[in-house]
Design an enzyme around this catalytic site. Structure first.
Site, short mmCIF file in Angstrom:
data_model
loop_
_atom_site.label_atom_id
_atom_site.label_comp_id
_atom_site.label_asym_id
_atom_site.label_seq_id
_atom_site.Cartn_x
_atom_site.Cartn_y
_atom_site.Cartn_z
CB SER A 102 -0.95 -0.04 1.20
OG SER A 102 -1.94 0.95 1.12
CG ASP A 241 -2.63 4.07 -1.33
OD1 ASP A 241 -3.43 3.91 -2.28
OD2 ASP A 241 -2.60 3.32 -0.35
CG ASP A 243 -2.94 -0.61 -2.36
OD1 ASP A 243 -2.95 0.55 -1.92
OD2 ASP A 243 -3.50 -1.56 -1.79
CG ASP A 245 -6.02 0.66 -0.60
OD1 ASP A 245 -5.24 1.62 -0.52
OD2 ASP A 245 -5.99 -0.32 0.19
#
Length: 445
Positions: A102, A241, A243, A245
């Site tokens: 992440s 960010d 990834d 999400d």
């Protein structure tokens, strides 16, 4: 039973150290594959990743693990976490895997798992997989080893899905949008989706090299995009960010807008159309008291959970809510997806901007946040929150804030850090309380 490997968002750690090694990834593939081998059909797992250098190694190890227990593997290459959740469900797969840490730096990596319904696994499923990690996996005979293949249209499928979340009468023509992809998983899909609906897109953080993910860009490093929005005279900035999400928005004046304001905007718009379910919004204990007070003025509630979008999602499903998220930018819109999706939430924000005909600064600042301060204290030994002096300091602070604010103290689920957050109407009091607790934690650490 306490979890040994899974944290608040899958398994995460420094690459080639501890739990985040190729050997461990292969074992996770074998254990998770074994857990989801149900029924007589040919079993399938979808694997995606972000742009970290270690993603190649972890992907190969997971493929080896899954195929060794008889699962076929479909690899998508770099895609946002919510895209993997979507494809898992669309492809009727038994399991989805996202390789990502992440917003963490490139040295870290992680493994996130999704069930066949596209939702993150429950605590019970993760515990079952952990138990399987302790045993030798039941390897299949040579004729039943799984096959692995890559698919080429995964990006297009996801772009189509997020565009479908916007009403067909809405176009983004005339909007100038800065999109910061953090050199991460959305570096191709997010700018493309927004451009395809007509916006002029200025993309940044779209040159991943394996080691620059989240470095001085993205939703956790906002200085660059705040400056760029003002320099380009853009209407709005979108910061994702690693990834993708989570989402933080930048208004035309270069001011960041966090997840609490985004949730308030989306919930208000849906409520006005009679489309908000559950009678409110689900967020974590970290969301600002100002959000709670604002929702009350609208006749809505704020349901709080412990930190972690998985817990937000569980409460949303149980209570029939369709909007939830975290102050940090995770936005869960269950009408359109099964997990936090920064790109999808950005589309909803841009649609609201178009419908309003107003500037971003007028649309996005929905409520007045109360003073809030969060500080982190690193520790290397035993949990400082067990120290009696720390407990006494926290109890004193709670008495001081009673009736005028809130205090949230918690250990991070992904790193050896104690997070100390206080909020209230008196900014000076909030700062004193946080500093006093941080000092006590540091002495005990």
């Amino acid at each position: 039973m306490a979890r040994r490997f899974f944290g608040t968002d899958g398994i995460r750690g420094r690459t080639n150290d501890g739990v985040m090694t190729a050997a461990m990834a292969m074992k996770v593939g074998q254990a998770a594959g074994t857990h989801f081998l149900r029924g007589g059909h040919r079993h399938r797992v979808v694997i995606g990743k972000d742009t970290r250098l270690s993603g190649y190694m972890m992907e190969s190890a997971l493929v080896a693990g899954f195929t060794s227990v008889g699962m076929d593997v479909v690899m998508t290459g770099p895609l946002p976490t919510p895209a993997i959740a979507l494809l898992t469900r669309e492809m009727r797969a038994d399991l989805g895997v996202m390789i990502s840490a992440s917003h963490n730096p490139f040295e870290d990596n992680g493994i996130k798992l999704f069930g066949p319904d596209g939702f993150k696994l429950s605590d019970e499923a993760e515990l079952a997989i952990e138990r399987l990690l302790e045993d030798d996996p039941p390897l299949v005979d040579a004729a039943r080893i799984g096959r692995a293949r890559r698919i080429d249209d995964a990006r297009g499928r996801y772009i189509h899905a997020v565009k479908q979340s916007v009403s067909s009468d809405i176009r983004f023509d005339g909007l100038k949008v800065v999109v910061d992809c953090a050199h991460g998983a959305a570096y191709q899909v997010a700018p493309a989706a927004i451009w395809e609906l007509g916006a002029e897109v200025i993309a940044m953080g779209v040159e991943p090299n394996g080691t620059n993910i989240n470095r001085e860009v993205g939703s956790t490093a906002l200085a660059a995009i705040c400056t760029r929005v003002v320099q380009e005279s853009a209407d709005i900035g979108i910061a994702l960010d690693g990834d993708a999400d989570r989402l933080i928005v930048i208004d035309e004046q270069g001011q960041p807008v966090d997840g609490d304001q985004i949730m308030a905007l989306i919930a208000t718009r849906l409520n006005a159309r009679g489309a908000l379910r559950g009678g409110g919004v689900v967020a974590t204990v970290m969301s600002n008291l100002g959000l709670e007070r604002y929702l009350e003025t609208q006749g809505l509630t704020l349901e709080r959970t412990k930190v972690g979008d998985r817990y937000v999602l569980e409460r949303m499903k149980a209570g029939g809510y369709n909007v939830g998220g975290e102050q940090s930018g995770h936005m869960i819109l269950l009408d359109h997806g099964t997990t936090g999706d920064g790109t999808l939430a950005a589309m909803r924000v841009l649609a609201s901007l178009v419908r309003s005909g107003k500037r971003a600064s007028e649309v996005l600042h929905v409520f007045d946040a109360v003073p809030q301060l969060l500080k982190n204290v690193h520790y290397s030994g035993n949990d400082p929150l067990r120290d009696e002096a720390v407990k006494a300091c926290i109890a004193e602070a709670e008495r001081e804030l009673a009736g005028s604010g809130r205090l949230v103290i918690r250990a991070s689920g992904t790193e050896p850090v104690i997070r100390v957050m206080a909020e209230g109407d008196d900014a000076a009091q909030v700062e004193r309380v946080v500093d006093r607790i941080c000092d006590a934690v540091a002495r005990a650490a």
